[in-house]
Write a protein that holds these residues in place. Structure first.
Motif, PDB file in Angstrom:
ATOM      1  N   ILE A  36      25.392 -36.648   9.691  1.00 27.26           N
ATOM      2  CA  ILE A  36      23.976 -36.674  10.061  1.00 27.26           C
ATOM      3  C   ILE A  36      23.232 -35.482   9.467  1.00 27.26           C
ATOM      4  O   ILE A  36      23.641 -34.329   9.646  1.00 27.26           O
ATOM      5  N   ASP A  37      22.143 -35.783   8.787  1.00 26.75           N
ATOM      6  CA  ASP A  37      21.269 -34.749   8.239  1.00 26.75           C
ATOM      7  C   ASP A  37      20.908 -33.708   9.302  1.00 26.75           C
ATOM      8  O   ASP A  37      20.579 -34.070  10.441  1.00 26.75           O
ATOM      9  N   ALA A  38      20.981 -32.431   8.916  1.00 34.14           N
ATOM     10  CA  ALA A  38      20.580 -31.343   9.816  1.00 34.14           C
ATOM     11  C   ALA A  38      19.782 -30.333   8.999  1.00 34.14           C
ATOM     12  O   ALA A  38      20.347 -29.608   8.182  1.00 34.14           O
ATOM     13  N   HIS A  39      18.479 -30.359   9.190  1.00 33.38           N
ATOM     14  CA  HIS A  39      17.626 -29.448   8.419  1.00 33.38           C
ATOM     15  C   HIS A  39      16.991 -28.403   9.322  1.00 33.38           C
ATOM     16  O   HIS A  39      16.831 -28.613  10.522  1.00 33.38           O
ATOM     17  N   GLU A  40      16.630 -27.291   8.687  1.00 32.01           N
ATOM     18  CA  GLU A  40      15.883 -26.247   9.381  1.00 32.01           C
ATOM     19  C   GLU A  40      14.422 -26.363   8.970  1.00 32.01           C
ATOM     20  O   GLU A  40      14.127 -26.720   7.825  1.00 32.01           O
TER      21      GLU A  40
ATOM     22  N   PRO B 273       9.362 -32.798   6.239  1.00 30.75           N
ATOM     23  CA  PRO B 273      10.450 -32.300   7.095  1.00 30.75           C
ATOM     24  C   PRO B 273      11.014 -33.436   7.953  1.00 30.75           C
ATOM     25  O   PRO B 273      10.262 -34.259   8.468  1.00 30.75           O
ATOM     26  N   HIS B 274      12.330 -33.499   8.073  1.00 34.99           N
ATOM     27  CA  HIS B 274      12.970 -34.561   8.857  1.00 34.99           C
ATOM     28  C   HIS B 274      14.310 -34.055   9.387  1.00 34.99           C
ATOM     29  O   HIS B 274      14.887 -33.118   8.847  1.00 34.99           O
ATOM     30  N   ASN B 275      14.793 -34.729  10.440  1.00 31.05           N
ATOM     31  CA  ASN B 275      16.081 -34.381  11.053  1.00 31.05           C
ATOM     32  C   ASN B 275      16.210 -32.871  11.288  1.00 31.05           C
ATOM     33  O   ASN B 275      17.231 -32.262  10.966  1.00 31.05           O
TER      34      ASN B 275
ATOM     35  N   PRO C 219      16.161 -28.079  -1.808  1.00 31.96           N
ATOM     36  CA  PRO C 219      15.433 -28.920  -2.774  1.00 31.96           C
ATOM     37  C   PRO C 219      14.638 -30.058  -2.119  1.00 31.96           C
ATOM     38  O   PRO C 219      13.571 -30.435  -2.611  1.00 31.96           O
ATOM     39  N   GLU C 220      15.151 -30.590  -0.990  1.00 33.74           N
ATOM     40  CA  GLU C 220      14.433 -31.685  -0.327  1.00 33.74           C
ATOM     41  C   GLU C 220      13.064 -31.257   0.205  1.00 33.74           C
ATOM     42  O   GLU C 220      12.188 -32.099   0.428  1.00 33.74           O
ATOM     43  N   SER C 221      12.883 -29.936   0.400  1.00 34.57           N
ATOM     44  CA  SER C 221      11.609 -29.471   0.962  1.00 34.57           C
ATOM     45  C   SER C 221      10.449 -29.760   0.013  1.00 34.57           C
ATOM     46  O   SER C 221       9.302 -29.852   0.432  1.00 34.57           O
TER      47      SER C 221
HETATM   48 ZN    ZN Z   1      17.474 -34.719   4.391  1.00 28.33          ZN
END
Ligand code: ZN
Length: 191
Positions: A54-58, A72-74, A65-67
């Motif tokens: 499961i994706d875990a982002h701050e 913003p997600h997960n 790079p996804e930023s």
């Molecule tokens: Zn992600």
């Protein structure tokens, strides 16, 4: 040696599935809710390992790079990371089982930056069964191919936002990665 199978449940969370999700695939993802739950239970009941990756982002992780690519997600600590629908009930019921795992990840692929490969090899898993949403299933499949796993993709338990992406991915799984497409009973689909 008896080899094992593991179902990898990738990013079927509120942010990727619910109407209010931050990066939702919407209706196509919601449409597989019942099947992804059933097929996960079936795999568990026949003895497969189950890995929720499961994706875990701050928040404000500007180095990711996804930023620059996605909203913003997960985000850690938000309900966006909750599993969607009945799959959440399956996890609640079986979270303590020695065959059920939860693994946070930062990238699309469930293998990137996690110890998934090590955990699978320790358990003599040679086949991964993929379910979940969009880009992350595709990237996990490609890594699984490069690491030498047999791949099965549960056709009625994967979803994309765009029909053309979905069609591309299914063709790529089968024709380029040598994956088996399987149905909701985990039986090979022969067309
Ligand atoms: Zn992600």
């Amino acid at each position: 040696l008896l080899m094992a199978k593991a179902l990898i449940s990738i990013d079927y969370t509120e942010d990727f599935v619910a109407d209010h999700g931050k990066l939702t695939a919407g209706a196509p993802a919601q449409a597989i809710s019942e099947t992804i739950n059933q097929v996960t239970r079936l795999a568990f009941e026949r003895g497969d390992y189950i890995f929720f990756t499961i994706d875990a982002h701050e928040e404000n992780d500007v180095f990711h790079p996804e930023s620059k690519l996605f909203p913003p997600h997960n985000i850690i600590g938000t309900s966006g990371r909750n599993l969607f629908g009945k799959l959440a009930e399956f996890y609640q019921e079986h979270a303590d089982d020695s065959r059920v795992f939860w693994m946070d990840k930062r990238h699309y692929s469930a293998f990137s930056g996690t110890d998934l490969d090590i955990r699978l090899r320790e358990r003599r898993v040679d086949t991964v069964i993929l379910t979940g949403t969009d880009i992350c299933v595709l990237h996990t499949a490609i890594d699984a191919y490069n690491l030498g796993y047999q791949i099965e993709v549960v056709k009625p338990a994967v979803a994309s936002i765009w029909p053309e992406n979905h069609a591309f991915a299914l063709g790529h799984f089968k024709n380029t990665l040598g994956a088996k497409l399987v149905d909701e009973n985990l039986l090979e689909i022969t067309e």
